[in-house]
Design an enzyme around this catalytic site. Structure first.
Site, short mmCIF file in Angstrom:
data_model
loop_
_atom_site.label_atom_id
_atom_site.label_comp_id
_atom_site.label_asym_id
_atom_site.label_seq_id
_atom_site.Cartn_x
_atom_site.Cartn_y
_atom_site.Cartn_z
N ARG A 81 0.85 -1.28 0.07
CA ARG A 81 0.05 0.13 -0.14
C ARG A 81 0.90 1.36 0.04
O ARG A 81 1.58 1.28 0.55
CB ARG A 81 -1.06 -0.06 1.13
N ARG A 90 -7.41 1.17 -2.46
CA ARG A 90 -6.39 0.66 -1.53
C ARG A 90 -6.45 -0.79 -1.78
O ARG A 90 -7.35 -1.61 -1.75
CB ARG A 90 -6.36 1.19 -0.27
N ASP A 93 -6.42 -1.64 3.82
CA ASP A 93 -6.60 -0.70 4.75
C ASP A 93 -7.02 -1.25 6.09
O ASP A 93 -7.66 -2.23 6.02
CB ASP A 93 -7.79 0.41 4.21
N ASP A 95 -7.88 -0.57 9.95
CA ASP A 95 -8.36 0.64 10.99
C ASP A 95 -8.56 0.15 12.34
O ASP A 95 -9.18 -0.71 12.45
CB ASP A 95 -9.59 1.44 10.23
N1 ATP Z 1 -8.37 4.85 14.60
C1 ATP Z 1 -7.38 4.93 13.53
N2 ATP Z 1 -7.07 4.03 12.73
C2 ATP Z 1 -6.20 3.83 11.72
N3 ATP Z 1 -5.58 5.21 11.47
C3 ATP Z 1 -5.86 6.29 12.25
C4 ATP Z 1 -7.00 6.22 13.36
N4 ATP Z 1 -6.93 7.38 13.69
C5 ATP Z 1 -6.01 8.09 13.03
N5 ATP Z 1 -5.29 7.39 11.99
C6 ATP Z 1 -4.37 7.88 11.16
O1 ATP Z 1 -4.89 7.98 9.85
C7 ATP Z 1 -3.75 7.83 9.03
C8 ATP Z 1 -4.13 7.91 7.69
O2 ATP Z 1 -5.06 6.62 7.40
P1 ATP Z 1 -5.67 6.35 6.13
O3 ATP Z 1 -4.83 6.62 4.93
O4 ATP Z 1 -6.17 4.84 6.26
O5 ATP Z 1 -7.20 7.13 5.88
P2 ATP Z 1 -8.21 6.82 5.34
O6 ATP Z 1 -8.26 5.46 5.29
O7 ATP Z 1 -7.98 7.54 3.96
O8 ATP Z 1 -9.48 7.38 5.86
P3 ATP Z 1 -10.20 6.96 7.04
O9 ATP Z 1 -9.29 7.19 8.36
O10 ATP Z 1 -11.40 7.95 7.07
O11 ATP Z 1 -10.76 5.54 7.05
C9 ATP Z 1 -3.03 6.88 9.68
O12 ATP Z 1 -1.67 7.03 9.16
C10 ATP Z 1 -3.22 6.97 11.15
O13 ATP Z 1 -1.87 7.53 11.65
N1 PH2 Z 2 -17.08 0.77 0.98
C1 PH2 Z 2 -16.06 1.17 1.40
N2 PH2 Z 2 -15.88 2.37 1.19
C2 PH2 Z 2 -14.71 2.91 1.83
C3 PH2 Z 2 -13.79 2.30 2.52
C4 PH2 Z 2 -14.08 0.89 2.63
O1 PH2 Z 2 -13.03 0.17 3.25
N3 PH2 Z 2 -15.19 0.28 2.23
N4 PH2 Z 2 -12.39 2.76 2.85
C5 PH2 Z 2 -12.20 4.12 2.64
C6 PH2 Z 2 -11.12 4.69 2.93
O2 PH2 Z 2 -11.21 4.76 4.35
C7 PH2 Z 2 -13.14 4.87 1.73
N5 PH2 Z 2 -14.22 4.35 1.40
#
Ligand code: ATP
Ligand code: PH2
Length: 159
Positions: A81, A90, A93, A95
């Site tokens: 990634r 991606r 991912d 989270d």
């Molecule tokens: N609860 C969390 N879980 C994962 N990452 C987090 C969290 N809170 C903050 N972050 C931060 O978010 C940064 C960017 O994450 P990422 O690129 O996956 O965002 P995204 O998936 O595009 O958006 P979202 O966070 O809305 O899913 C990570 O490097 C991390 O430092």
């Molecule tokens: N359905 C779906 N949509 C997304 C997803 C995901 O995991 N599932 N992750 C994202 C980035 O955070 C943005 N949008």
């Protein structure tokens, strides 16, 4: 309970989810306790991208939240990634959705995950494995799902 959300919409999406779960479980300090079914989900946020596969898992770990985040980020980069568009496509991912219901906010980590209660792609798999789990103010995951304004399609994936 510690919940992680997994998503992929590039390449072999199912294999990507399975590989991430395997890498998490192979980590010395992490045990994967529960795995939801895999769901195919409409893209949320940025709509012009392929459908995702999503799943939620429960892990047991003595790692602190930021250490667990580091493991997740390392697995994401090991799996190829690269940092791209926010909410864009991606390979994987991972989270941190909730860490024993702790609340924290640092530059790198917000807990619980700021958007999880608004996203059906998180709540549907989470409700499958822990529907009666109380998230906050007596609200269960099922309650959150019933209130969730997200009307996007989330269906069980049989592929
Ligand atoms: N609860 C969390 N879980 C994962 N990452 C987090 C969290 N809170 C903050 N972050 C931060 O978010 C940064 C960017 O994450 P990422 O690129 O996956 O965002 P995204 O998936 O595009 O958006 P979202 O966070 O809305 O899913 C990570 O490097 C991390 O430092
Ligand atoms: N359905 C779906 N949509 C997304 C997803 C995901 O995991 N599932 N992750 C994202 C980035 O955070 C943005 N949008």
């Amino acid at each position: 309970m510690i919940f992680l959300g997994l998503g992929s919409n590039i390449g072999n999406r199912k294999q990507n989810l399975m590989r991430a779960i395997e890498l998490l479980n192979h980590h010395n300090d992490i045990i994967v306790r529960q795995i939801s079914s895999i769901y195919e989900t409409e893209p949320y946020g940025v709509k012009e991208q392929d459908d995702f596969l999503n799943a939620v898992i429960v892990v047991e770990t003595k790692l602190f939240p930021e250490e667990l985040l580091d493991v997740c980020l390392t697995i994401e980069s090991r799996m190829g990634r690269t940092r791209e568009l926010r909410w864009g496509p991606r390979v994987i991912d991972i989270d941190l959705l909730s860490y024993n219901n702790e609340a924290m906010h640092t530059e790198r980590l917000t807990l619980p995950h700021p958007f999880f209660a608004l996203r059906k792609f998180v709540l549907v798999p989470m409700a499958e494995i822990a529907g009666d789990f109380i998230v906050s103010d007596g609200m269960t995951v099922k309650n959150l799902l019933m209130q969730c304004p997200d009307s996007s399609n989330v269906t069980l994936y049989f592929g």
